[in-house]
Design a protein around this motif. Structure first.
Motif, PDB file in Angstrom:
ATOM      1  N   ARG A  37       1.679  30.456 -20.925  1.00 61.96           N
ATOM      2  CA  ARG A  37       2.800  31.363 -21.180  1.00 61.96           C
ATOM      3  C   ARG A  37       3.362  31.917 -19.871  1.00 61.96           C
ATOM      4  O   ARG A  37       2.609  32.148 -18.914  1.00 61.96           O
ATOM      5  CB  ARG A  37       2.376  32.481 -22.119  1.00 61.96           C
ATOM      6  N   HIS A  38       4.668  32.137 -19.866  1.00 58.04           N
ATOM      7  CA  HIS A  38       5.335  32.518 -18.624  1.00 58.04           C
ATOM      8  C   HIS A  38       6.641  33.227 -18.932  1.00 58.04           C
ATOM      9  O   HIS A  38       7.129  33.164 -20.067  1.00 58.04           O
ATOM     10  CB  HIS A  38       5.574  31.278 -17.751  1.00 58.04           C
ATOM     11  N   ILE A  39       7.187  33.876 -17.930  1.00 62.08           N
ATOM     12  CA  ILE A  39       8.489  34.541 -18.079  1.00 62.08           C
ATOM     13  C   ILE A  39       9.433  33.999 -17.017  1.00 62.08           C
ATOM     14  O   ILE A  39       9.145  34.089 -15.823  1.00 62.08           O
ATOM     15  CB  ILE A  39       8.383  36.079 -17.931  1.00 62.08           C
ATOM     16  N   HIS A  40      10.551  33.429 -17.466  1.00 55.22           N
ATOM     17  CA  HIS A  40      11.591  32.999 -16.539  1.00 55.22           C
ATOM     18  C   HIS A  40      12.475  34.193 -16.221  1.00 55.22           C
ATOM     19  O   HIS A  40      12.807  34.983 -17.106  1.00 55.22           O
ATOM     20  CB  HIS A  40      12.472  31.920 -17.182  1.00 55.22           C
TER      21      HIS A  40
ATOM     22  N   LYS B 241      -2.537  38.684 -21.869  1.00 54.27           N
ATOM     23  CA  LYS B 241      -2.765  38.661 -20.425  1.00 54.27           C
ATOM     24  C   LYS B 241      -2.356  37.308 -19.851  1.00 54.27           C
ATOM     25  O   LYS B 241      -2.061  36.379 -20.585  1.00 54.27           O
ATOM     26  CB  LYS B 241      -4.239  38.917 -20.141  1.00 54.27           C
ATOM     27  N   ASN B 242      -2.415  37.217 -18.526  1.00 51.72           N
ATOM     28  CA  ASN B 242      -2.172  35.936 -17.844  1.00 51.72           C
ATOM     29  C   ASN B 242      -0.832  35.303 -18.199  1.00 51.72           C
ATOM     30  O   ASN B 242      -0.757  34.159 -18.644  1.00 51.72           O
ATOM     31  CB  ASN B 242      -3.311  34.953 -18.138  1.00 51.72           C
ATOM     32  N   VAL B 243       0.222  36.066 -18.025  1.00 53.25           N
ATOM     33  CA  VAL B 243       1.575  35.565 -18.227  1.00 53.25           C
ATOM     34  C   VAL B 243       2.197  35.387 -16.841  1.00 53.25           C
ATOM     35  O   VAL B 243       2.314  36.345 -16.085  1.00 53.25           O
ATOM     36  CB  VAL B 243       2.411  36.554 -19.065  1.00 53.25           C
ATOM     37  N   ALA B 244       2.540  34.156 -16.510  1.00 52.69           N
ATOM     38  CA  ALA B 244       3.035  33.862 -15.154  1.00 52.69           C
ATOM     39  C   ALA B 244       4.505  34.225 -15.022  1.00 52.69           C
ATOM     40  O   ALA B 244       5.289  34.012 -15.945  1.00 52.69           O
ATOM     41  CB  ALA B 244       2.835  32.381 -14.849  1.00 52.69           C
ATOM     42  N   ILE B 245       4.852  34.759 -13.873  1.00 48.50           N
ATOM     43  CA  ILE B 245       6.262  35.028 -13.564  1.00 48.50           C
ATOM     44  C   ILE B 245       6.838  33.809 -12.838  1.00 48.50           C
ATOM     45  O   ILE B 245       6.277  33.345 -11.837  1.00 48.50           O
ATOM     46  CB  ILE B 245       6.407  36.273 -12.652  1.00 48.50           C
ATOM     47  N   ARG B 246       7.923  33.278 -13.381  1.00 46.20           N
ATOM     48  CA  ARG B 246       8.603  32.158 -12.728  1.00 46.20           C
ATOM     49  C   ARG B 246      10.015  32.615 -12.398  1.00 46.20           C
ATOM     50  O   ARG B 246      10.899  32.631 -13.262  1.00 46.20           O
ATOM     51  CB  ARG B 246       8.633  30.939 -13.651  1.00 46.20           C
TER      52      ARG B 246
ATOM     53  N   ALA C  53      18.057  29.947 -10.698  1.00 48.19           N
ATOM     54  CA  ALA C  53      18.608  29.141 -11.791  1.00 48.19           C
ATOM     55  C   ALA C  53      17.955  29.473 -13.137  1.00 48.19           C
ATOM     56  O   ALA C  53      17.971  28.659 -14.043  1.00 48.19           O
ATOM     57  CB  ALA C  53      18.431  27.665 -11.463  1.00 48.19           C
ATOM     58  N   SER C  54      17.362  30.650 -13.263  1.00 49.80           N
ATOM     59  CA  SER C  54      16.642  30.971 -14.495  1.00 49.80           C
ATOM     60  C   SER C  54      17.376  31.998 -15.348  1.00 49.80           C
ATOM     61  O   SER C  54      18.116  32.822 -14.832  1.00 49.80           O
ATOM     62  CB  SER C  54      15.258  31.542 -14.166  1.00 49.80           C
ATOM     63  N   ALA C  55      17.134  31.935 -16.649  1.00 48.95           N
ATOM     64  CA  ALA C  55      17.617  32.968 -17.562  1.00 48.95           C
ATOM     65  C   ALA C  55      16.404  33.760 -18.034  1.00 48.95           C
ATOM     66  O   ALA C  55      15.337  33.187 -18.271  1.00 48.95           O
ATOM     67  CB  ALA C  55      18.315  32.323 -18.747  1.00 48.95           C
ATOM     68  N   LEU C  56      16.583  35.075 -18.152  1.00 46.25           N
ATOM     69  CA  LEU C  56      15.457  35.948 -18.519  1.00 46.25           C
ATOM     70  C   LEU C  56      14.941  35.592 -19.916  1.00 46.25           C
ATOM     71  O   LEU C  56      15.650  35.733 -20.909  1.00 46.25           O
ATOM     72  CB  LEU C  56      15.908  37.412 -18.486  1.00 46.25           C
ATOM     73  N   GLU C  57      13.707  35.107 -19.980  1.00 49.76           N
ATOM     74  CA  GLU C  57      13.099  34.769 -21.271  1.00 49.76           C
ATOM     75  C   GLU C  57      11.606  34.546 -21.087  1.00 49.76           C
ATOM     76  O   GLU C  57      11.184  33.930 -20.111  1.00 49.76           O
ATOM     77  CB  GLU C  57      13.746  33.505 -21.854  1.00 49.76           C
ATOM     78  N   CYS C  58      10.845  35.041 -22.046  1.00 52.18           N
ATOM     79  CA  CYS C  58       9.393  34.845 -22.052  1.00 52.18           C
ATOM     80  C   CYS C  58       9.081  33.651 -22.946  1.00 52.18           C
ATOM     81  O   CYS C  58       9.496  33.619 -24.103  1.00 52.18           O
ATOM     82  CB  CYS C  58       8.706  36.101 -22.587  1.00 52.18           C
TER      83      CYS C  58
END
Ligand code: ZN
Length: 222
Positions: free
Chosen positions: A148-151, A181-186, A190-195
């Motif tokens: 899981r990650h957040i753009h 927990k352990n959600v990476a920030i990317r 060129a990204s749109a805000l979204e988890c």
């Protein structure tokens, strides 16, 4: 204190406390939209042509939230030692390496042991057979369970106090919600805000396409 006054005092205190934001809510508001992914794959141009024929190009059915990414009409079958899964959606455009993103539960059906990895971190990951209408590819590696990650853009990052590569916890305020927990920030321009979470995580936490999450904090990377 007189019993009557004590009761009033208690009521006033409760009313005051109810009006105060809880401490953990100070970290931000529930404003980050959620994207839920089912199993899918990204193909290299070479593998795409092996599966669908020379010179083949993908047919877009829907743009995805991240700029330039899209869901395709085409699907394939993926086959492991124990079983296969049909109708696995291809996401475009083609990439440098083929990457198959499955759900944790799929590992049992396929008979392979995949691990949570970020997109593109494919070294040491298991392989799988991919079957298309015109051919078959035996991928030596590339099967992951999407971590899981957040753009976001670097500007979003400044607002949330995070940077690319950070790992944070998020809070989910749904019926079965909780903290992940352990959600990476990317973070890149060129990204749109979204988890991004997968369908299993979404089901476990009652997340849906209208859900919003917030960042609780986490560890900085460098
Ligand atoms: Zn993503």
């Amino acid at each position: 204190m007189d019993q009557k006054y004590e009761a009033i005092y208690k009521l006033v205190l409760e009313a005051l406390q109810a009006g105060q934001p809880k401490k953990e809510e100070d970290a931000g508001t529930f404003e980050i939209p959620v994207g839920i992914s089912n199993r899918h794959l990204h193909l290299s141009q070479e593998d795409l042509e092996t599966l669908f024929g020379a010179g083949y190009s993908l047919s877009k059915v829907k743009d995805l939230s991240q700029p330039g990414q899209y869901a395709c009409e085409e699907t394939v079958t993926i086959r492991g030692p124990k079983g296969e899964i049909e109708n696995v959606r291809i996401l475009g455009p083609p990439r440098d390496s083929t990457q198959v993103e499955i759900l944790a539960g799929d590992c049992f059906k396929l008979g392979i042991k995949a691990f949570a990895r970020l997109s593109g971190e494919l070294a040491g990951t298991p392989g799988i057979a991919i079957i298309g209408p015109k051919g078959r590819v035996q991928a030596k590696e590339g099967v992951i369970i999407a971590q899981r990650h957040i753009h976001m853009t670097p500007d979003d990052g400044k607002r949330f106090g995070v940077r690319d590569g950070d790992v944070v916890s998020i809070e989910i305020d749904e019926l079965r919600g909780g903290i992940l927990k352990n959600v990476a920030i990317r973070a890149n321009k060129a990204s749109a805000l979204e988890c991004h979470v997968d369908a299993e995580e979404a089901n476990a936490m009652s997340l849906n396409s209208l859900s919003k999450i917030k960042i609780l904090g986490g560890k900085r990377n460098g």
